[in-house]
Design an enzyme around this catalytic site. Structure first.
Site, PDB file in Angstrom:
ATOM      1  N   HIS A 155     -22.262  -2.717   0.411  1.00  0.00           N
ATOM      2  CA  HIS A 155     -23.171  -3.839   0.705  1.00  0.00           C
ATOM      3  C   HIS A 155     -24.083  -3.521   1.886  1.00  0.00           C
ATOM      4  O   HIS A 155     -24.502  -4.436   2.605  1.00  0.00           O
ATOM      5  CB  HIS A 155     -22.396  -5.129   0.991  1.00  0.00           C
ATOM      6  N   SER A 276     -49.883   9.339  10.236  1.00  0.00           N
ATOM      7  CA  SER A 276     -50.700   8.163   9.970  1.00  0.00           C
ATOM      8  C   SER A 276     -52.081   8.375  10.581  1.00  0.00           C
ATOM      9  O   SER A 276     -52.220   9.027  11.613  1.00  0.00           O
ATOM     10  CB  SER A 276     -50.031   6.936  10.584  1.00  0.00           C
ATOM     11  N   LYS A 282     -46.702   8.330  14.342  1.00  0.00           N
ATOM     12  CA  LYS A 282     -45.940   8.287  13.090  1.00  0.00           C
ATOM     13  C   LYS A 282     -45.626   9.658  12.503  1.00  0.00           C
ATOM     14  O   LYS A 282     -46.458  10.550  12.494  1.00  0.00           O
ATOM     15  CB  LYS A 282     -46.714   7.477  12.035  1.00  0.00           C
ATOM     16  N   GLU A 289     -40.189   9.345  -0.050  1.00  0.00           N
ATOM     17  CA  GLU A 289     -40.812   8.137  -0.613  1.00  0.00           C
ATOM     18  C   GLU A 289     -41.473   8.434  -1.957  1.00  0.00           C
ATOM     19  O   GLU A 289     -41.417   7.623  -2.886  1.00  0.00           O
ATOM     20  CB  GLU A 289     -41.845   7.574   0.358  1.00  0.00           C
TER      21      GLU A 289
END
Ligand code: ARG
Length: 466
Positions: A155, A276, A282, A289
């Protein structure tokens, strides 16, 4: 050139020509297409359906076309409907009208599907090797750094302590099932469709076994309608690809979490990250991804093809031309993602201190505490309740299990003795889980040994043409 001009009085309009053509995507099948044609011509010659001389001229011409195409010297014509048309036109330009004899006892319907079967068989071999390579990358890291303790989750809440090696190895066994699925699928791809004709076989005394042997197929299809209309093998390959991608996306998701500042379990190499344009600080885990995102594509390819096949009457329908783009996209995406993931795994930096800090937290060894009481003879359910109470009080008092003194433990149950303080240590919790497949270091060792065997069996050279 048209392979079917005789019956027509006018040409299709331009937009129809374009709509109908598959050359832009089936030209990647040229090697398979030429191999299939050469095998067919050889068989026509051997059986005396055409003369040995004609067969020789055809196979020689096809060989030249292969060389031209390999070298990028073949000129495709805008009017070539598909790769089969282009090759036949090219052959005609080389050897004259004898080229037309290649079409004896054969149709584009059985030819197209045969080309595709050869292509899928070779892709399966590449995919199996790429999977084995990713398995090897994971196993190497599990072997070198796998002892690091980290939290295991259910969970998304800390559940029980595990090791990094145990976590990485779970993907190795998952991936091995994926490879097994592809290899099993291969047995159903490995069937010669050629010789089914358009749909009903042929009146010529063809020798399908000879063609099968020449092309490396181990069986010939038993029914000509099924021979041209079957695309189960495409569906099955794509289903296997979608399942494998789903596994990769689960791992990708975990890597994205692990490399976040909040977790800090690992750092992704700069070679697999990007930045970025506005936020100078970043470093984003784009590789992971994209793998996660591309899983949607591959699942979509499978859905697209299932939808094409649904309700499609026998035998060939032009709908079947849709098999190729979906298949190629799924296969290309899968192969790329497997390579990327192997690179990501090989270049990750794990932070054992952060992982162990995250594991040494919370009530992560509460199960060990309950096991402790159960060993002393009370039912596990009763032990569960006692430990539940301990946790409740701890939460109230903002304490951890390791802050509770022996005297306080004894207040909950007289069964608690000094050794309980050892049992709730995270390291002990890991060491003591020695059940088969459990998280103990000894078990990790045997998982690694088992995995090495699986990898060797799959072959771990990802280079050939992949
Ligand atoms: N380009 C076609 C395909 O990919 C080849 C088969 C054409 N057959 C036909 N009857 N028009 O399926």
């Amino acid at each position: 050139m048209k392979l079917w001009g005789g019956r027509f009085e006018t040409e299709p309009v331009e937009i129809m020509e374009e709509f109908n053509a598959s050359l832009s995507f089936d030209r990647r099948l040229y090697r398979e297409d030429i191999a299939v044609s050469r095998a067919h011509a050889m068989m026509l010659g051997k059986t005396g359906i055409i003369s040995a001389e004609d067969a020789k001229a055809i196979t020689k011409g096809l060989k030249e076309i292969l060389t031209d195409m390999d070298k990028g010297k073949f000129t495709f014509s805008p009017s070539d409907e598909d790769i089969h048309t282009a090759v036949e036109r090219g052959l005609g330009e080389k050897i004259g009208e004898t080229a037309g004899k290649l079409r004896t006892g054969r149709s584009r319907n059985d030819q197209a599907v045969t080309d595709l079967r050869l292509y899928v068989m070779s892709d399966i071999d590449q995919v199996a090797m790429l999977i084995a390579d990713l398995m090897a990358a994971l196993t190497d890291r599990a072997e070198s750094e796998g002892g690091a303790i980290m939290p295991g989750y259910t969970h998304m809440q800390k559940a029980q302590p595990i090791t990094l090696g145990h976590h990485l190895m779970s993907y190795v066994f998952m991936l091995d099932r994926d490879a097994a699925r592809f290899i099993d699928c291969r047995t159903r791809v490995d069937i010669l469709s050629l010789g089914s004709g358009a749909l009903a076989g042929t009146t010529f005394p063809i020798d399908r076994d000879l063609v099968a042997k020449e092309l490396g197929f181990s069986k010939v299809s038993a029914n000509s309608l099924d021979g041209v209309a079957d695309r189960d093998f495409v569906l099955e390959f794509m289903a296997d690809a979608a399942i494998t991608m789903t596994h990769l996306s689960r791992f990708a998701e975990e890597l994205i979490l692990w490399t976040s500042r909040e977790f800090g379990f690992a750092r992704m190499s700069e070679s697999f990250s990007t930045g970025s344009s506005i936020m100078p600080q970043k470093k984003n885990p784009d590789a992971a991804e994209l793998v996660r995102g591309k899983t949607g594509r591959v699942t979509g390819d499978l859905m697209a093809m299932l939808t094409v096949m649904k309700g499609l009457p026998l035998a060939y329908n032009k709908d079947l031309q849709e098999d190729k783009e979906a298949l190629f996209d799924a296969a290309d995406t899968l192969k790329k993602c497997l390579r990327i993931m192997a690179g990501v795994v090989r270049t990750l930096t794990f932070d054992a201190a952060r992982m162990s800090k995250a594991a040494d937290d919370d009530f992560i060894t509460a199960t060990d505490l309950a096991d402790y009481l159960a060993v002393k003879g009370i039912p596990f359910s009763a032990a569960h309740t006692i430990v539940g109470n301990i946790v409740k009080i701890c939460v109230r008092k903002n304490k951890r299990l390791t802050d509770v003194t022996l005297e306080e433990y004894k207040d909950f149950s007289p069964l608690f003795e000094r050794d309980v303080l050892d049992v709730i240590r995270v390291k002990r919790s890991v060491e003591r889980r020695e059940s088969a497949g459990g998280v103990a270091p000894k078990q990790l060792k045997s998982q690694i040994t088992a995995a090495r065997g699986l990898i060797a069996a799959r072959g771990n050279d990802p280079s050939p043409g992949a």
